[in-house]
Design an enzyme around this catalytic site. Structure first.
Site, PDB file in Angstrom:
ATOM      1  N   CYS A  27       0.808  -1.202  -0.163  1.00  0.00           N
ATOM      2  CA  CYS A  27       0.011   0.164  -0.150  1.00  0.00           C
ATOM      3  C   CYS A  27       0.855   1.230  -0.052  1.00  0.00           C
ATOM      4  O   CYS A  27       2.046   1.150   0.272  1.00  0.00           O
ATOM      5  CB  CYS A  27      -0.776  -0.083   1.155  1.00  0.00           C
ATOM      6  N   TYR A 167      -4.993 -12.740  -5.354  1.00  0.00           N
ATOM      7  CA  TYR A 167      -4.847 -12.399  -4.073  1.00  0.00           C
ATOM      8  C   TYR A 167      -5.553 -13.310  -2.930  1.00  0.00           C
ATOM      9  O   TYR A 167      -6.785 -13.327  -3.130  1.00  0.00           O
ATOM     10  CB  TYR A 167      -5.113 -10.833  -3.709  1.00  0.00           C
ATOM     11  N   HIS A 170      -3.277 -12.380   4.113  1.00  0.00           N
ATOM     12  CA  HIS A 170      -3.495 -11.178   4.681  1.00  0.00           C
ATOM     13  C   HIS A 170      -5.017 -11.032   5.595  1.00  0.00           C
ATOM     14  O   HIS A 170      -5.004  -9.892   6.227  1.00  0.00           O
ATOM     15  CB  HIS A 170      -3.228  -9.758   3.975  1.00  0.00           C
ATOM     16  N   ASP A 262       2.757  -9.925   9.146  1.00  0.00           N
ATOM     17  CA  ASP A 262       3.618  -9.981   7.751  1.00  0.00           C
ATOM     18  C   ASP A 262       4.473  -8.696   7.810  1.00  0.00           C
ATOM     19  O   ASP A 262       5.720  -9.013   7.233  1.00  0.00           O
ATOM     20  CB  ASP A 262       2.911 -10.113   6.514  1.00  0.00           C
TER      21      ASP A 262
END
Length: 679
Positions: A27, A167, A170, A262
């Site tokens: 991000c 994806y 997360h 992470d």
């Protein structure tokens, strides 16, 4: 030659990465709002030698609306030009461009689109406390989801991307929620057994592979299990998923648990800590594997490759701290690597909807809007000399950057060491890596014949005026207030003269409370209050931490440390009292009031440590400005960093760079991406 293995080309399906350096999706707080700024930022990384440079997660449909977070979007064809601009800038420097497509499912409350969220089961949205619940997807919804993803893949290919991410990591995305027995409570062919829960991921990977068909590689980002928070697969189930789907992606990107794990901060985890989670997964597939570990040591990188743990050295934060990390390793300039300190100020941009910033790299986020570059600065604008007073983070950055521009720079430092507040704070529990801020700048300055440093040199206005400098940057820092003035008490506090009041400056200078009971009052709300409370508890003091906020170190929610800090505080035996503000201080007690009701309470304590507000130490600057009539060769005087406006270490470093960039030059215009209006 020891690092040659890092520069071997590696095939990824139909494309080839020129080396093993892989900027994984991350991000940046710019996304669809600032695509030109993001394009410049990603392009600089490609220039710095990263073989693969990826975007952040890219929403594929209005039913996956992450407002207020600002990510990229490929909702429809109108988004393609902005996304293509990023790929173009990456390609200009010979890197592969990757894009991470995502439908966030129940993680997206859809606050802007107002479309009811959807997920595998009817459950409240995750990752926030929005009063919104996701509806259970029908088979028609699942078919529509697959078509959404196919449409986004087509748009990504038309935008020129070489690597398309599917994806499932997360804890943020719909595909992972289908994998999770916590979130997937279905009884049809998409629920129940692991094979059924993995069915949608298999179908989306198959769809993506068919569309890419030699035009681009397909990557799968998968959360590595173990029951960590939102990643609910067991280790055995994770291995089974990888084995079952091993032939579908061209590359596996393994992430260890939720994002907070992470991207763990250096305070709570060392470099390379994810190795145990991902070790052995590479043996389940013959496709290349990428993983992260906040790698900054090239020796640690080589070991990951030689030991068969990874094929690519993945990085988000190290690529932010030093976009030229690969080039520096390639060229043997290891001492010039700007090592990530793991503070997660970069992550805060996503959580505050603001452009990314970095403590180590002040040019991060400024490549387009201010024209800054991490390695190149404009030549000097004159032959003038510059005095920098103070060798903390702002002073060191200013001196280094001015010296690189070619100015003759003199640095005076009142102590015997460099680093100022960053050196003092790096001595506190868990913050040792932060010393890299001072060490990096000291190493670069040592190579510059344009910069001289003088220790144990306290400067007065008369001293400055005697030496004939053209410009003066006052980087003398700030001091913590001892009168209680702060957010909750703008007029200060009634303090008994017999009360022992300490500040963080006192503690870091070696002072300690009298007696054994100390109350830490944190109206700062970042990391320091909890760190100092932990330090005192480790030294045997009975510590109570009081804050007017609803949680300890409340702002660290933006650096994903809030839960970890609270756990550390509890484990240290510290008593925590929230939602209470100080009222008065007495010699053996402190009175607080509830921030809601005003009800008062006395807390026993032999001393109080106040973290409220700071005052700039700017007397030298004020004295020089007051004597402007005596200026001869002197042309400008400016306070920078905390001496101008106390803030974070990242802000101090940025201030030093801004001073160096604008000396003898008009400031570059502050560029903004102006949204076009539909007619």
């Amino acid at each position: 030659m020891a690092y040659d293995v890092l520069f071997e080309p590696v095939p990824i399906g139909p494309v080839v990465a020129r080396n093993r350096f892989f900027q994984v999706p991350h991000c940046n707080g710019m996304g669809y709002r600032d695509p030109s700024a993001e394009a410049a930022m990603r392009g600089v990384k490609a220039e710095g030698g990263w073989a693969v440079v990826c975007t952040e997660e890219t929403e594929i449909d209005p039913s996956s609306d992450l407002t207020p977070s600002i990510e990229l979007r490929l909702w429809d064809d109108r988004d393609v030009p902005a996304v293509a601009r990023i790929a173009d800038r990456i390609h200009e420097h010979g890197a592969l461009a990757g894009i991470e497509l995502v439908h966030n499912g129940p993680h997206a409350a859809n606050l802007a689109s107002r479309i009811p969220p959807m997920g595998p089961s009817a459950l409240p949205v995750v990752g926030s406390n929005h009063p919104v619940q996701a509806r259970a997807m029908t088979l028609a919804d699942i078919a529509a989801l697959r078509e959404m993803h196919r449409a986004a893949v087509r748009r990504a290919l038309s935008a020129g991307y070489d690597l398309i991410y599917v994806y499932a990591g997360h804890g943020y995305c719909l595909l992972e929620h289908f994998l999770s027995p916590q979130h997937n409570q279905r009884s049809d062919s998409y629920g129940g057994s692991l094979r059924n829960r993995a069915r949608l991921l298999r179908e989306v990977l198959t769809d993506t592979r068919e569309l890419c068909a030699g035009r681009a590689a397909v990557a799968c980002r998968l959360g590595v299990g173990g029951g960590a928070e939102e990643t609910a697969l067991s280790v055995a189930e994770t291995r089974e998923v990888v084995h079952e789907l091993r032939d579908l992606p061209d590359l596996w990107d393994f992430v260890a648990g939720p994002w907070s794990a992470d991207s763990n901060t250096s305070r709570f985890g060392p470099e390379g800590e994810h190795e145990q989670a991902v070790r052995g997964l590479k043996s389940l597939t013959d496709k290349p594997v990428v993983g992260v570990g906040r790698f900054t040591s090239p020796d640690a990188m080589v070991r990951q490759i030689r030991a068969g743990v990874l094929d690519f050295i993945g990085a988000a934060r190290p690529s932010i701290a030093d976009p030229f990390l690969p080039a520096k390793i390639r060229d043997g300039r290891l001492d010039e690597i700007r090592e990530c300190i793991g503070c997660n100020i970069c992550v805060s941009g996503d959580h505050t909807q603001s452009p990314i910033r970095c403590t180590q790299n002040p040019s991060m986020g400024e490549e387009w809007r201010r024209g800054w570059h991490p390695e190149r600065l404009r030549p000097k604008g004159s032959d003038t000399s510059v005095l920098v007073v103070g060798a903390g983070p702002a002073g060191l950055e200013a001196a280094m950057s001015l010296g690189r521009r070619g100015y003759r720079v003199t640095v005076t430092e009142r102590s015997r060491v460099l680093g100022g507040r960053v050196r003092r704070e790096a001595a506190l529990p868990g913050l040792a890596a932060w010393l890299r801020v001072a060490d990096h700048r000291a190493a670069i300055i040592d190579k510059l014949d344009t910069v001289d440093i003088y220790f144990e040199s306290t400067m007065t206005a008369s001293d400055v005026l005697e030496h004939g400098f053209s410009h003066v940057a006052v980087a003398t820092g700030s001091r913590w207030r001892s009168d209680g003035v702060g957010r909750a008490h703008p007029l200060g506090l009634p303090i008994d003269p017999a009360a022992q009041v300490l500040t963080p400056d006192d503690i870091m200078a070696g002072s300690r409370p009298r007696g054994r009971r100390v109350l830490v009052y944190d109206d700062d709300h970042y990391y320091l209050g909890a760190v100092l409370a932990e330090l005192l508890a480790l030294e045997g003091f009975a510590v109570e931490l009081v804050t007017p906020a609803p949680s300890v170190s409340e702002w660290t929610a933006n650096t994903m440390e809030l839960t970890k800090i609270r756990r550390r505080v509890i484990e240290a035996g510290i008593t925590v009292t929230t939602n209470r503000a100080l009222v008065s201080l007495a010699p053996d007690s402190v009175r607080t009031a509830c921030v809601f009701t005003g009800s008062e309470l006395d807390h026993p304590g032999d001393a109080v440590l106040l973290l409220t507000a700071r005052l700039p130490v700017d007397s030298l600057c004020q004295d020089l400005l007051a004597r402007q009539g005596e200026w001869d060769q002197l042309r400008s005087v400016r306070a920078i960093g905390d001496a101008f406006a106390p803030s974070t270490i990242a802000a101090a470093v940025w201030s030093g760079r801004e001073y160096a960039e604008t000396l003898d030059a008009l400031p570059d215009p502050f560029r903004r991406e102006i949204t076009g209006l539909d007619h």
